[in-house]
Design a protein around this motif. Sequence first.
Motif, PDB file in Angstrom:
ATOM      1  N   ILE A  69     -14.216  12.528 -46.366  1.00 12.30           N
ATOM      2  CA  ILE A  69     -13.804  12.018 -47.666  1.00 12.30           C
ATOM      3  C   ILE A  69     -13.165  13.191 -48.401  1.00 12.30           C
ATOM      4  O   ILE A  69     -13.764  14.254 -48.511  1.00 12.30           O
ATOM      5  CB  ILE A  69     -15.010  11.510 -48.498  1.00 12.30           C
ATOM      6  CG1 ILE A  69     -15.790  10.431 -47.758  1.00 12.30           C
ATOM      7  CG2 ILE A  69     -14.567  11.050 -49.871  1.00 12.30           C
ATOM      8  CD1 ILE A  69     -15.136   9.089 -47.695  1.00 12.30           C
ATOM      9  N   GLY A  70     -11.949  13.016 -48.887  1.00 18.13           N
ATOM     10  CA  GLY A  70     -11.281  14.081 -49.624  1.00 18.13           C
ATOM     11  C   GLY A  70      -9.809  14.122 -49.295  1.00 18.13           C
ATOM     12  O   GLY A  70      -9.269  13.202 -48.674  1.00 18.13           O
ATOM     13  N   ARG A  71      -9.168  15.193 -49.718  1.00 19.60           N
ATOM     14  CA  ARG A  71      -7.735  15.372 -49.461  1.00 19.60           C
ATOM     15  C   ARG A  71      -7.509  15.597 -47.971  1.00 19.60           C
ATOM     16  O   ARG A  71      -8.420  16.007 -47.259  1.00 19.60           O
ATOM     17  CB  ARG A  71      -7.227  16.552 -50.262  1.00 19.60           C
ATOM     18  CG  ARG A  71      -7.341  16.310 -51.777  1.00 19.60           C
ATOM     19  CD  ARG A  71      -6.836  17.508 -52.523  1.00 19.60           C
ATOM     20  NE  ARG A  71      -5.428  17.707 -52.203  1.00 19.60           N
ATOM     21  CZ  ARG A  71      -4.437  17.606 -53.079  1.00 19.60           C
ATOM     22  NH1 ARG A  71      -4.700  17.358 -54.332  1.00 19.60           N
ATOM     23  NH2 ARG A  71      -3.187  17.790 -52.706  1.00 19.60           N
ATOM     24  N   PRO A  72      -6.291  15.356 -47.491  1.00 20.84           N
ATOM     25  CA  PRO A  72      -5.989  15.635 -46.081  1.00 20.84           C
ATOM     26  C   PRO A  72      -6.413  17.059 -45.711  1.00 20.84           C
ATOM     27  O   PRO A  72      -6.353  17.977 -46.543  1.00 20.84           O
ATOM     28  CB  PRO A  72      -4.473  15.474 -46.002  1.00 20.84           C
ATOM     29  CG  PRO A  72      -4.157  14.489 -47.090  1.00 20.84           C
ATOM     30  CD  PRO A  72      -5.121  14.823 -48.202  1.00 20.84           C
ATOM     31  N   ALA A  73      -6.840  17.216 -44.451  1.00 17.72           N
ATOM     32  CA  ALA A  73      -7.439  18.482 -44.039  1.00 17.72           C
ATOM     33  C   ALA A  73      -6.789  19.033 -42.779  1.00 17.72           C
ATOM     34  O   ALA A  73      -6.038  18.336 -42.090  1.00 17.72           O
ATOM     35  CB  ALA A  73      -8.931  18.262 -43.789  1.00 17.72           C
ATOM     36  N   CYS A  74      -7.123  20.271 -42.482  1.00 20.41           N
ATOM     37  CA  CYS A  74      -6.688  20.896 -41.235  1.00 20.41           C
ATOM     38  C   CYS A  74      -7.234  20.072 -40.075  1.00 20.41           C
ATOM     39  O   CYS A  74      -8.373  19.614 -40.124  1.00 20.41           O
ATOM     40  CB  CYS A  74      -7.234  22.314 -41.148  1.00 20.41           C
ATOM     41  SG  CYS A  74      -6.787  23.352 -42.540  1.00 20.41           S
ATOM     42  N   VAL A  75      -6.440  19.892 -39.050  1.00 20.91           N
ATOM     43  CA  VAL A  75      -6.846  19.041 -37.935  1.00 20.91           C
ATOM     44  C   VAL A  75      -7.620  19.813 -36.878  1.00 20.91           C
ATOM     45  O   VAL A  75      -8.620  19.325 -36.364  1.00 20.91           O
ATOM     46  CB  VAL A  75      -5.619  18.342 -37.308  1.00 20.91           C
ATOM     47  CG1 VAL A  75      -6.011  17.539 -36.087  1.00 20.91           C
ATOM     48  CG2 VAL A  75      -4.945  17.439 -38.342  1.00 20.91           C
ATOM     49  N   ARG A  76      -7.196  21.012 -36.545  1.00 20.19           N
ATOM     50  CA  ARG A  76      -7.832  21.779 -35.471  1.00 20.19           C
ATOM     51  C   ARG A  76      -8.221  23.166 -35.978  1.00 20.19           C
ATOM     52  O   ARG A  76      -7.431  23.837 -36.634  1.00 20.19           O
ATOM     53  CB  ARG A  76      -6.880  21.910 -34.280  1.00 20.19           C
ATOM     54  CG  ARG A  76      -6.555  20.570 -33.668  1.00 20.19           C
ATOM     55  CD  ARG A  76      -5.475  20.670 -32.594  1.00 20.19           C
ATOM     56  NE  ARG A  76      -5.064  19.350 -32.178  1.00 20.19           N
ATOM     57  CZ  ARG A  76      -5.671  18.632 -31.234  1.00 20.19           C
ATOM     58  NH1 ARG A  76      -6.711  19.131 -30.602  1.00 20.19           N
ATOM     59  NH2 ARG A  76      -5.225  17.436 -30.922  1.00 20.19           N
ATOM     60  N   ILE A  77      -9.440  23.568 -35.639  1.00 15.00           N
ATOM     61  CA  ILE A  77      -9.940  24.881 -36.031  1.00 15.00           C
ATOM     62  C   ILE A  77     -10.496  25.568 -34.792  1.00 15.00           C
ATOM     63  O   ILE A  77     -11.412  25.061 -34.153  1.00 15.00           O
ATOM     64  CB  ILE A  77     -11.038  24.768 -37.115  1.00 15.00           C
ATOM     65  CG1 ILE A  77     -10.490  24.074 -38.370  1.00 15.00           C
ATOM     66  CG2 ILE A  77     -11.607  26.137 -37.442  1.00 15.00           C
ATOM     67  CD1 ILE A  77     -11.525  23.801 -39.438  1.00 15.00           C
ATOM     68  N   PRO A  78      -9.958  26.741 -34.447  1.00 13.37           N
ATOM     69  CA  PRO A  78     -10.478  27.483 -33.291  1.00 13.37           C
ATOM     70  C   PRO A  78     -11.882  28.030 -33.567  1.00 13.37           C
ATOM     71  O   PRO A  78     -12.224  28.344 -34.717  1.00 13.37           O
ATOM     72  CB  PRO A  78      -9.488  28.636 -33.120  1.00 13.37           C
ATOM     73  CG  PRO A  78      -8.286  28.266 -33.929  1.00 13.37           C
ATOM     74  CD  PRO A  78      -8.777  27.368 -35.021  1.00 13.37           C
ATOM     75  N   GLY A  85     -15.252  27.448 -38.151  1.00  9.12           N
ATOM     76  CA  GLY A  85     -15.243  28.043 -36.820  1.00  9.12           C
ATOM     77  C   GLY A  85     -16.280  29.137 -36.659  1.00  9.12           C
ATOM     78  O   GLY A  85     -16.866  29.309 -35.590  1.00  9.12           O
ATOM     79  N   THR A  86     -16.538  29.870 -37.732  1.00  8.23           N
ATOM     80  CA  THR A  86     -17.549  30.932 -37.691  1.00  8.23           C
ATOM     81  C   THR A  86     -18.948  30.339 -37.610  1.00  8.23           C
ATOM     82  O   THR A  86     -19.781  30.784 -36.816  1.00  8.23           O
ATOM     83  CB  THR A  86     -17.407  31.854 -38.917  1.00  8.23           C
ATOM     84  OG1 THR A  86     -16.082  32.409 -38.924  1.00  8.23           O
ATOM     85  CG2 THR A  86     -18.429  32.976 -38.890  1.00  8.23           C
ATOM     86  N   ALA A  87     -19.228  29.312 -38.412  1.00  4.46           N
ATOM     87  CA  ALA A  87     -20.542  28.651 -38.356  1.00  4.46           C
ATOM     88  C   ALA A  87     -20.768  28.040 -36.974  1.00  4.46           C
ATOM     89  O   ALA A  87     -21.873  28.110 -36.428  1.00  4.46           O
ATOM     90  CB  ALA A  87     -20.646  27.582 -39.437  1.00  4.46           C
TER      91      ALA A  87
END
Length: 164
Positions: A69-78, A85-87
């Motif tokens: 829920i929210g604004r469009p977001a990044c699709v892929r995170i390494p 990605g760190t968590a």
Amino acid sequence: MFETKKIEGDKSAFYKELNTQLRYLLEGEDDYIANLANAASLLDVHLERINWAGFYLWRDEQLILGPFIGRPACVRIPLGKGVCGTAAQRLETLIVPDVHQFPGHIACDVASRSEIVVPIVVDGRLIGVLDIDAPVVERFDEGDRAGLEEFVAVLNQQTDWSKM
């Protein structure tokens, strides 16, 4: 039909009731897409001062955008990149009081100022992460960590991740 009720009280009581509502909301359903979508919506309804709540799922050696829920977001995170990605790499919850101070922060929404990310892990295997952003600094604390880690535990109890 599931009906949410307003949650009041201190943070501990708030999360106890939120997690009870999640149990009832997911009762009898184990589909991961349906459960993640309803969980994101429940967070949006009840958490104050947030601007994004949702999930990234671990697939193809990266985190891929899931229900939110929210604004469009990044699709892929390494793995190892940004807060999510760190968590995921550390398999531990991260609370970031000011995302502008986090090395390598990925700014999907420039309005976001603080963030909490809770890994979803089943039998030692990374499933994904719960990600919540807020437009204010220092929005999240240890009470949120405990409550949202329990939220993910409830989600894991109710969801069949084997179909992912």
